[in-house]
Design a protein around this motif. Structure first.
Motif, PDB file in Angstrom:
ATOM      1  N   GLU A   1       0.849  -1.184   0.000  1.00  0.00           N
ATOM      2  CA  GLU A   1       0.000   0.000   0.000  1.00  0.00           C
ATOM      3  C   GLU A   1       0.890   1.241   0.000  1.00  0.00           C
ATOM      4  O   GLU A   1       1.688   1.447   0.912  1.00  0.00           O
ATOM      5  N   VAL A   2       0.774   2.059  -1.044  1.00  0.00           N
ATOM      6  CA  VAL A   2       1.599   3.267  -1.160  1.00  0.00           C
ATOM      7  C   VAL A   2       0.765   4.492  -0.775  1.00  0.00           C
ATOM      8  O   VAL A   2      -0.296   4.734  -1.352  1.00  0.00           O
ATOM      9  N   LEU A   3       1.250   5.255   0.200  1.00  0.00           N
ATOM     10  CA  LEU A   3       0.581   6.472   0.659  1.00  0.00           C
ATOM     11  C   LEU A   3       1.506   7.654   0.422  1.00  0.00           C
ATOM     12  O   LEU A   3       2.727   7.534   0.592  1.00  0.00           O
ATOM     13  N   HIS A   4       0.943   8.775   0.034  1.00  0.00           N
ATOM     14  CA  HIS A   4       1.761   9.946  -0.306  1.00  0.00           C
ATOM     15  C   HIS A   4       1.298  11.153   0.493  1.00  0.00           C
ATOM     16  O   HIS A   4       0.105  11.433   0.571  1.00  0.00           O
ATOM     17  N   LEU A   5       2.260  11.857   1.085  1.00  0.00           N
ATOM     18  CA  LEU A   5       1.963  13.101   1.796  1.00  0.00           C
ATOM     19  C   LEU A   5       2.704  14.229   1.096  1.00  0.00           C
ATOM     20  O   LEU A   5       3.943  14.259   1.043  1.00  0.00           O
ATOM     21  N   PHE A   6       1.941  15.156   0.516  1.00  0.00           N
ATOM     22  CA  PHE A   6       2.507  16.302  -0.183  1.00  0.00           C
ATOM     23  C   PHE A   6       2.737  17.422   0.822  1.00  0.00           C
ATOM     24  O   PHE A   6       1.796  17.921   1.443  1.00  0.00           O
ATOM     25  N   LEU A   7       3.989  17.829   0.976  1.00  0.00           N
ATOM     26  CA  LEU A   7       4.358  18.841   1.949  1.00  0.00           C
ATOM     27  C   LEU A   7       4.417  20.200   1.262  1.00  0.00           C
ATOM     28  O   LEU A   7       5.180  20.396   0.319  1.00  0.00           O
ATOM     29  N   SER A   8       3.627  21.121   1.719  1.00  0.00           N
ATOM     30  CA  SER A   8       3.593  22.450   1.107  1.00  0.00           C
ATOM     31  C   SER A   8       3.362  23.512   2.159  1.00  0.00           C
ATOM     32  O   SER A   8       2.622  23.293   3.121  1.00  0.00           O
ATOM     33  N   GLY A   9       3.996  24.658   1.958  1.00  0.00           N
ATOM     34  CA  GLY A   9       3.798  25.766   2.872  1.00  0.00           C
ATOM     35  C   GLY A   9       2.582  26.601   2.522  1.00  0.00           C
ATOM     36  O   GLY A   9       2.182  27.478   3.281  1.00  0.00           O
ATOM     37  N   ASP A  10       1.981  26.344   1.360  1.00  0.00           N
ATOM     38  CA  ASP A  10       0.813  27.088   0.890  1.00  0.00           C
ATOM     39  C   ASP A  10      -0.357  26.141   0.676  1.00  0.00           C
ATOM     40  O   ASP A  10      -0.185  24.927   0.604  1.00  0.00           O
ATOM     41  N   SER A  11      -1.533  26.720   0.529  1.00  0.00           N
ATOM     42  CA  SER A  11      -2.715  25.912   0.250  1.00  0.00           C
ATOM     43  C   SER A  11      -2.558  25.226  -1.097  1.00  0.00           C
ATOM     44  O   SER A  11      -2.110  25.836  -2.069  1.00  0.00           O
ATOM     45  N   ILE A  12      -2.923  23.968  -1.169  1.00  0.00           N
ATOM     46  CA  ILE A  12      -2.769  23.196  -2.393  1.00  0.00           C
ATOM     47  C   ILE A  12      -3.861  23.574  -3.389  1.00  0.00           C
ATOM     48  O   ILE A  12      -5.017  23.791  -3.015  1.00  0.00           O
ATOM     49  N   THR A  13      -3.484  23.670  -4.661  1.00  0.00           N
ATOM     50  CA  THR A  13      -4.453  23.990  -5.709  1.00  0.00           C
ATOM     51  C   THR A  13      -5.092  22.701  -6.219  1.00  0.00           C
ATOM     52  O   THR A  13      -4.557  21.603  -6.024  1.00  0.00           O
ATOM     53  N   GLU A  14      -6.220  22.842  -6.901  1.00  0.00           N
ATOM     54  CA  GLU A  14      -6.893  21.674  -7.471  1.00  0.00           C
ATOM     55  C   GLU A  14      -6.013  21.016  -8.523  1.00  0.00           C
ATOM     56  O   GLU A  14      -6.004  19.797  -8.670  1.00  0.00           O
ATOM     57  N   GLU A  15      -5.249  21.835  -9.240  1.00  0.00           N
ATOM     58  CA  GLU A  15      -4.344  21.298 -10.251  1.00  0.00           C
ATOM     59  C   GLU A  15      -3.267  20.425  -9.616  1.00  0.00           C
ATOM     60  O   GLU A  15      -2.957  19.340 -10.105  1.00  0.00           O
ATOM     61  N   GLN A  16      -2.705  20.895  -8.500  1.00  0.00           N
ATOM     62  CA  GLN A  16      -1.694  20.105  -7.801  1.00  0.00           C
ATOM     63  C   GLN A  16      -2.290  18.808  -7.264  1.00  0.00           C
ATOM     64  O   GLN A  16      -1.683  17.746  -7.353  1.00  0.00           O
ATOM     65  N   ALA A  17      -3.497  18.912  -6.682  1.00  0.00           N
ATOM     66  CA  ALA A  17      -4.154  17.719  -6.136  1.00  0.00           C
ATOM     67  C   ALA A  17      -4.393  16.683  -7.235  1.00  0.00           C
ATOM     68  O   ALA A  17      -4.155  15.486  -7.043  1.00  0.00           O
ATOM     69  N   ALA A  18      -4.858  17.151  -8.413  1.00  0.00           N
ATOM     70  CA  ALA A  18      -5.107  16.234  -9.530  1.00  0.00           C
ATOM     71  C   ALA A  18      -3.807  15.604 -10.013  1.00  0.00           C
ATOM     72  O   ALA A  18      -3.767  14.420 -10.372  1.00  0.00           O
ATOM     73  N   PHE A  19      -2.738  16.395 -10.007  1.00  0.00           N
ATOM     74  CA  PHE A  19      -1.425  15.897 -10.441  1.00  0.00           C
ATOM     75  C   PHE A  19      -0.960  14.735  -9.566  1.00  0.00           C
ATOM     76  O   PHE A  19      -0.493  13.707 -10.062  1.00  0.00           O
ATOM     77  N   TYR A  20      -1.091  14.875  -8.252  1.00  0.00           N
ATOM     78  CA  TYR A  20      -0.628  13.814  -7.348  1.00  0.00           C
ATOM     79  C   TYR A  20      -1.577  12.620  -7.320  1.00  0.00           C
ATOM     80  O   TYR A  20      -1.142  11.487  -7.110  1.00  0.00           O
ATOM     81  N   ARG A  21      -2.865  12.868  -7.536  1.00  0.00           N
ATOM     82  CA  ARG A  21      -3.794  11.728  -7.660  1.00  0.00           C
ATOM     83  C   ARG A  21      -3.438  10.898  -8.886  1.00  0.00           C
ATOM     84  O   ARG A  21      -3.614   9.675  -8.890  1.00  0.00           O
ATOM     85  N   MET A  22      -2.945  11.568  -9.930  1.00  0.00           N
ATOM     86  CA  MET A  22      -2.563  10.874 -11.149  1.00  0.00           C
ATOM     87  C   MET A  22      -1.407   9.899 -10.887  1.00  0.00           C
ATOM     88  O   MET A  22      -1.351   8.813 -11.447  1.00  0.00           O
ATOM     89  N   MET A  23      -0.496  10.287  -9.996  1.00  0.00           N
ATOM     90  CA  MET A  23       0.632   9.418  -9.684  1.00  0.00           C
ATOM     91  C   MET A  23       0.317   8.404  -8.584  1.00  0.00           C
ATOM     92  O   MET A  23       0.733   7.253  -8.659  1.00  0.00           O
TER      93      MET A  23
END
Length: 617
Positions: free
Chosen positions: A562-584
């Motif tokens: 089971e692969v889990l991913h935590l995106f670390l960001s200092g700013d609010s995540i955009t929908e584009e970024q969220a879609a990008f990481y869901r793709m991977m």
């Protein structure tokens, strides 16, 4: 690491990795060549030295239906058309002829062959018609537009390629009196059955065109890919007697061309290894079979946290650090030139004050989570399920008499005392992590303390690529352990507090490397957590890095990891970024919208994962 949120929007290209993977499987199935890889380039290309076919980015930024059908038509054309029905020998002889207009001549033949092969594929496989209909409609509009532009600009050779395409699709255009007469010769392609038939038509056209045109085509509408005379490499190794050279086998199809490259690539290391085995070269362990059978297997040992094996492991770690290893095709084609180093991360100074402050801050969360999980484990162990159709016979047998359908059996839940799970944490060590180091260290420490408290085996590894030393020939990557499986309950807070940022990150390679360790574990539940703050970024690892990472995640899931991913960001995540990481990473990617949320999100991931383990028993 490059950011997903680039300031120039049209540079912010993403690719549907799931669709590309499906296309790659389809290409391999149609060509009966599982080794085939798929990449994206400006135009469709054949690249045997990479065992790859390239589909065209021409189909991007269109509707989903057109994009998918366009890619499918590229696959059908290459894997079901060019693969076996295009004469490689005829193409090689065609290319050897000197001409004043080489680009025009080559593109006319490829235009003719695309038409011939498309019609042949549609006749043999009616299900491909929809994809080719879409291809024809889009390219017809495109060539009509290009025809008008080239006519205005006076690019006569380019205009002729547009007219040639449109003529085969029944669209009449006025290319001028001198060229309209050539259309009668061009229509002979409707009767073409082989590549040589197409070559004869193109040669007849060129015999006349060379006297009418002064300049070659400026635009490229068709390309073949790698040069036809680019032969597979011959590997000669000292100590092996060279046999008398034989006449090379004549290659007649694209399939044979690819197979020749694939065969040579697979055998490239065999002669050297065979010679070293016969000679008894002790250096074999550095890059041969011994290497693959040693270090990784030993690191999966389980045992008590005290004992001599820990000292032995530390000694092996020091020895391992001086032995770089080669990827050599074991971690995905995008990582074939990677050379990787494995070592322990050493604490360079005393971090006790920082660690004490972090642990005091996290203590309430850790205690609460451990208490909740242990309570759930106890309930699970003591729980009894009654009124069952099978199991142990209850002492209360009255239901046998009074009920029409009695269920006099019960079953005790008897899970193991220890959680049957293993966790790995991969931490992105790229330069962009430098402003998030303190928060990352606190989140990693929380991860470490919770799993130590539950006596769950886990590994914590920092990964990065040395951008300054990377080249076409070699890309050095580094894995630094802060905690290893066999360390069990040892406290490595000092090492965690010493992690630092470096240069680049090759995520797909790191995930596969960790998968190779996890798949040897015997635990029922295996989790891989990836902490990162952006997209993969390394040498020759731009767009193909996204695809490589998505494929690595998919491979892990097939192995039960089971692969889990935590995106670390200092700013609010955009929908584009969220879609990008869901793709991977699929729906197993979460984000921390601020630095303060790193620990909180880590706690959430751990809590959810451990609850699943307890629930599954």
């Amino acid at each position: 690491m490059a950011s997903v949120n680039r300031f120039i929007q049209f540079n912010n290209e993403t690719i549907d990795t799931k669709m590309l993977h499906q296309m790659e499987l389809l290409a391999g199935a149609l060509a009966d060549a599982p080794y085939l890889k798929l990449t994206t380039r400006k135009l469709v290309e054949l690249r045997p030295s990479e065992s790859a076919m390239s589909i065209s980015v021409f189909w991007r930024h269109r509707t989903k239906r057109i994009e998918r059908n366009g890619y499918l038509s590229d696959i059908y054309l290459m894997a079901a058309g060019y693969w076996r029905d295009f004469s490689f020998g005829a193409w090689r002889r065609f290319k050897q002829v000197d001409t004043a207009l080489p680009s025009l001549r080559e593109q006319l033949l490829l235009c003719a062959e695309e038409f011939r092969l498309s019609e042949k594929i549609k006749a043999a496989r009616p299900g491909t018609a929809a994809a080719f209909d879409t291809r024809e409609a889009v390219y017809t509009d495109y060539h009509e537009d290009q025809f008008q532009q080239n006519l205005k600009k006076g690019f006569t050779s380019d205009l002729l390629i547009n007219a040639a395409y449109l003529s085969l699709r029944g669209v009449e255009v006025n290319a001028g009196e001198r060229f309209n007469a050539l259309s009668f010769i061009w229509t002979e392609l409707f009767d073409a059955r082989t590549t040589m038939d197409s070559v004869k038509v193109v040669n007849r056209i060129m015999d006349r065109v060379e006297f009418l045109l002064e300049s070659d085509a400026l635009h490229t509408y068709y390309t073949f890919g790698e040069a036809a005379d680019k032969a597979p490499p011959f590997h000669y190794h000292e100590g092996i007697d060279a046999e008398e050279s034989e006449e090379p086998e004549e290659i007649e199809t694209i399939e044979e061309w690819f197979q020749a490259w694939h065969r040579e690539t697979e055998k490239s290391e065999a002669p050297a290894m065979e010679f070293e085995l016969e000679r008894g070269d002790s250096q074999l362990a550095e890059g041969g079979r011994e290497e693959e059978g040693t270090a990784d297997v030993q690191q999966t040992a389980k045992g008590d946290s005290s004992g001599e094996h820990l000292e032995d492991s530390d000694a092996e770690d020091r020895q391992m650090a001086s032995k770089p290893k080669k990827a050599e095709g074991r971690f995905g084609s995008a990582n074939d030139q990677v050379v990787y180093h494995e070592s322990r991360l050493l604490a360079e100074r005393d971090h006790r004050l920082e660690i004490e402050a972090w642990r005091n801050k996290q203590a309430p969360y850790v205690r609460a989570l451990l208490k909740e999980l242990k309570k759930r484990m106890t309930q699970r162990q003591e729980g009894v399920r009654s009124n069952l159709n099978a199991g142990r016979l209850s002492k209360k047998l009255m239901p046998l008499v009074i009920e029409e359908r009695p269920k006099p059996f019960y079953r005790k839940t008897a899970p193991s005392k220890e959680l049957d799970a293993v966790f790995c944490l991969l931490i992105d060590g790229s330069a962009s992590m430098i402003d998030k180091l303190d928060e990352t260290k606190q989140a990693v420490l929380l991860f470490h303390d919770v799993l130590r408290g539950l006596d769950v085996p886990h590994e914590i590894v920092l990964f990065y690529e040395d951008a300054y030393e990377a080249s076409d020939a070699e890309q050095p990557n580094y894995f630094q352990w802060m905690h290893k499986f066999e360390d069990r309950g040892r406290d490595h807070a000092q090492e965690i507090a010493s992690l630092d940022a470096h240069e680049d990150n090759r995520d797909g390679f790191a995930i596969r490397w960790m998968n190779s360790r996890l798949k040897r574990r015997t635990e029922k539940h295996r989790f891989l957590l990836v902490f990162s703050d952006g997209e993969p970024s390394a040498y020759n690892y731009a767009e193909n890095g996204v695809v490589d990472t998505a494929n690595a995640v998919s491979e892990a899931k097939k192995q039960g990891i089971e692969v889990l991913h935590l995106f670390l960001s200092g700013d609010s995540i955009t929908e584009e970024q969220a879609a990008f990481y869901r793709m991977m990473y699929g729906n197993k990617s979460v984000s921390a919208d601020s630095l303060e949320q790193f620990v909180e999100q880590t706690l959430r991931l751990l809590k959810r994962s451990l609850h699943l383990v307890i629930q599954a028993g």
